[in-house]
Design a protein around this motif. Sequence first.
Motif, PDB file in Angstrom:
ATOM      1  N   LEU A 132     -20.519  28.830   1.405  1.00 13.52           N
ATOM      2  CA  LEU A 132     -21.442  28.307   1.848  1.00 13.52           C
ATOM      3  C   LEU A 132     -21.936  27.395   0.655  1.00 13.52           C
ATOM      4  CD1 LEU A 132     -24.542  29.783   4.206  1.00 13.52           C
ATOM      5  CD2 LEU A 132     -22.918  28.161   4.037  1.00 13.52           C
ATOM      6  N   SER A 133     -20.984  28.551  -0.653  1.00 12.65           N
ATOM      7  CA  SER A 133     -21.003  27.102  -1.835  1.00 12.65           C
ATOM      8  C   SER A 133     -20.400  26.532  -2.583  1.00 12.65           C
ATOM      9  CB  SER A 133     -21.317  28.655  -3.140  1.00 12.65           C
ATOM     10  OG  SER A 133     -19.888  29.097  -3.067  1.00 12.65           O
ATOM     11  N   GLN A 134     -19.087  27.053  -1.875  1.00 17.70           N
ATOM     12  CA  GLN A 134     -17.748  26.123  -1.828  1.00 17.70           C
ATOM     13  C   GLN A 134     -18.371  24.723  -0.915  1.00 17.70           C
ATOM     14  OE1 GLN A 134     -15.613  29.462  -0.553  1.00 17.70           O
ATOM     15  NE2 GLN A 134     -14.424  29.425  -2.342  1.00 17.70           N
ATOM     16  N   ARG A 135     -18.607  25.346   0.002  1.00 16.62           N
ATOM     17  CA  ARG A 135     -18.980  23.786   1.446  1.00 16.62           C
ATOM     18  C   ARG A 135     -19.458  22.974   0.985  1.00 16.62           C
ATOM     19  NH1 ARG A 135     -16.587  19.819   4.174  1.00 16.62           N
ATOM     20  NH2 ARG A 135     -17.937  19.547   5.595  1.00 16.62           N
ATOM     21  N   LEU A 136     -20.827  23.567   0.541  1.00 19.45           N
ATOM     22  CA  LEU A 136     -22.106  22.634  -0.371  1.00 19.45           C
ATOM     23  C   LEU A 136     -22.106  22.462  -1.172  1.00 19.45           C
ATOM     24  CD1 LEU A 136     -24.708  24.803   1.764  1.00 19.45           C
ATOM     25  CD2 LEU A 136     -23.735  22.297   2.509  1.00 19.45           C
ATOM     26  N   CYS A 150     -22.629  26.702  -7.338  1.00 22.68           N
ATOM     27  CA  CYS A 150     -21.673  27.220  -8.214  1.00 22.68           C
ATOM     28  C   CYS A 150     -22.306  29.122  -7.767  1.00 22.68           C
ATOM     29  CB  CYS A 150     -22.122  27.383  -9.816  1.00 22.68           C
ATOM     30  SG  CYS A 150     -22.062  28.673 -11.046  1.00 22.68           S
ATOM     31  N   PHE A 151     -21.451  29.419  -7.337  1.00 21.20           N
ATOM     32  CA  PHE A 151     -22.009  31.003  -6.847  1.00 21.20           C
ATOM     33  C   PHE A 151     -22.474  31.829  -7.473  1.00 21.20           C
ATOM     34  CE2 PHE A 151     -21.293  35.705  -4.992  1.00 21.20           C
ATOM     35  CZ  PHE A 151     -21.695  35.000  -4.200  1.00 21.20           C
ATOM     36  N   GLU A 152     -22.270  31.481  -8.747  1.00 23.34           N
ATOM     37  CA  GLU A 152     -23.205  32.903  -9.875  1.00 23.34           C
ATOM     38  C   GLU A 152     -23.944  32.039 -10.191  1.00 23.34           C
ATOM     39  OE1 GLU A 152     -19.931  32.047 -10.521  1.00 23.34           O
ATOM     40  OE2 GLU A 152     -18.405  33.936  -9.123  1.00 23.34           O
ATOM     41  N   CYS A 153     -24.822  30.946 -10.466  1.00 23.64           N
ATOM     42  CA  CYS A 153     -25.367  30.251 -11.236  1.00 23.64           C
ATOM     43  C   CYS A 153     -26.554  29.536 -10.904  1.00 23.64           C
ATOM     44  CB  CYS A 153     -25.396  29.372 -12.560  1.00 23.64           C
ATOM     45  SG  CYS A 153     -24.749  28.038 -12.218  1.00 23.64           S
ATOM     46  N   HIS A 154     -25.864  28.531  -9.154  1.00 24.53           N
ATOM     47  CA  HIS A 154     -26.361  28.000  -8.097  1.00 24.53           C
ATOM     48  C   HIS A 154     -26.871  26.180  -8.564  1.00 24.53           C
ATOM     49  CE1 HIS A 154     -26.975  31.919  -6.029  1.00 24.53           C
ATOM     50  NE2 HIS A 154     -27.478  32.197  -6.723  1.00 24.53           N
ATOM     51  N   SER A 155     -26.020  26.073  -9.809  1.00 24.93           N
ATOM     52  CA  SER A 155     -26.039  24.810 -10.517  1.00 24.93           C
ATOM     53  C   SER A 155     -25.424  24.371  -9.011  1.00 24.93           C
ATOM     54  CB  SER A 155     -25.699  24.756 -11.920  1.00 24.93           C
ATOM     55  OG  SER A 155     -25.634  23.764 -12.240  1.00 24.93           O
ATOM     56  N   LYS A 178     -20.407  16.248 -21.396  1.00 26.56           N
ATOM     57  CA  LYS A 178     -20.647  15.638 -19.848  1.00 26.56           C
ATOM     58  C   LYS A 178     -20.455  16.360 -18.483  1.00 26.56           C
ATOM     59  CE  LYS A 178     -17.879  11.430 -20.087  1.00 26.56           C
ATOM     60  NZ  LYS A 178     -17.233  10.125 -19.917  1.00 26.56           N
ATOM     61  N   LYS A 179     -21.922  16.633 -17.687  1.00 28.95           N
ATOM     62  CA  LYS A 179     -22.230  17.154 -16.244  1.00 28.95           C
ATOM     63  C   LYS A 179     -21.157  16.789 -15.576  1.00 28.95           C
ATOM     64  CE  LYS A 179     -26.444  18.648 -18.223  1.00 28.95           C
ATOM     65  NZ  LYS A 179     -28.175  18.579 -18.057  1.00 28.95           N
ATOM     66  N   LYS A 180     -20.115  17.494 -14.393  1.00 27.08           N
ATOM     67  CA  LYS A 180     -19.830  16.859 -13.373  1.00 27.08           C
ATOM     68  C   LYS A 180     -19.805  17.098 -12.803  1.00 27.08           C
ATOM     69  CE  LYS A 180     -16.156  14.543 -16.240  1.00 27.08           C
ATOM     70  NZ  LYS A 180     -14.722  14.447 -15.861  1.00 27.08           N
ATOM     71  N   PRO A 181     -20.047  16.639 -11.634  1.00 27.85           N
ATOM     72  CA  PRO A 181     -21.096  17.726 -10.309  1.00 27.85           C
ATOM     73  C   PRO A 181     -19.773  18.140  -9.693  1.00 27.85           C
ATOM     74  CG  PRO A 181     -20.423  15.124  -9.514  1.00 27.85           C
ATOM     75  CD  PRO A 181     -20.166  15.430 -11.210  1.00 27.85           C
ATOM     76  N   ILE A 182     -20.299  19.922  -9.074  1.00 30.89           N
ATOM     77  CA  ILE A 182     -18.907  20.325  -8.713  1.00 30.89           C
ATOM     78  C   ILE A 182     -17.986  19.635  -7.253  1.00 30.89           C
ATOM     79  CG2 ILE A 182     -19.025  22.992  -7.229  1.00 30.89           C
ATOM     80  CD1 ILE A 182     -20.889  24.208  -9.643  1.00 30.89           C
TER      81      ILE A 182
END
Length: 169
Positions: free
Chosen positions: A98-102, A105-110, A126-130
């Motif tokens: 789910l973290s990969q699909r949505l 980050c799996f660890e920090c949920h960012s 810079k902040k870049k979206p996952i």
Amino acid sequence: MAIWYKYERDYSDETLIKVAGELEETVENAKEILLGGLLNENRVDLYRQYTDDDGEECTEEAHSDGTSDTYTLFMKNELYTRLWEAYEKPEYTERKMLSQRLGYCFECHSVFYIVHNDLDEYGEPKKKPIKKMMYTDIATDHEYSSANTAHNKCEKALEKLRKAINDLI
């Protein structure tokens, strides 16, 4: 409020009876309406605009949200606790997919990551979206035979989350 201004904002009983008559409300309801209007007049802007040293227009938050309302804090804490309980219902691999699909980050949920080598105009990283992964990539990552299998696993995990959240309500 316009009717009350007509009577020079007088809060005497006679004025309240006149205002209530014009509003076609009871005196108690008129008091509540006036109180709501007064509270609206006393609001404070949450953002202030200013011009910085370079002459650019800037906006910043004037008042941080440092609420100490115990009921609000309790309800937020209760909500977050229950949502985390619901998030724990799917299995580890389902949460990972789910973290990969949505795209978080799996660890920090960012939902973003910081690139320290790529700086913005102020010298900050810079902040870049996952990026969201496709089902084919998820299937490869988890050694499934097809993208359909990864899709089905993700759908089952989402259904578990929906059920867990509905159980909270």
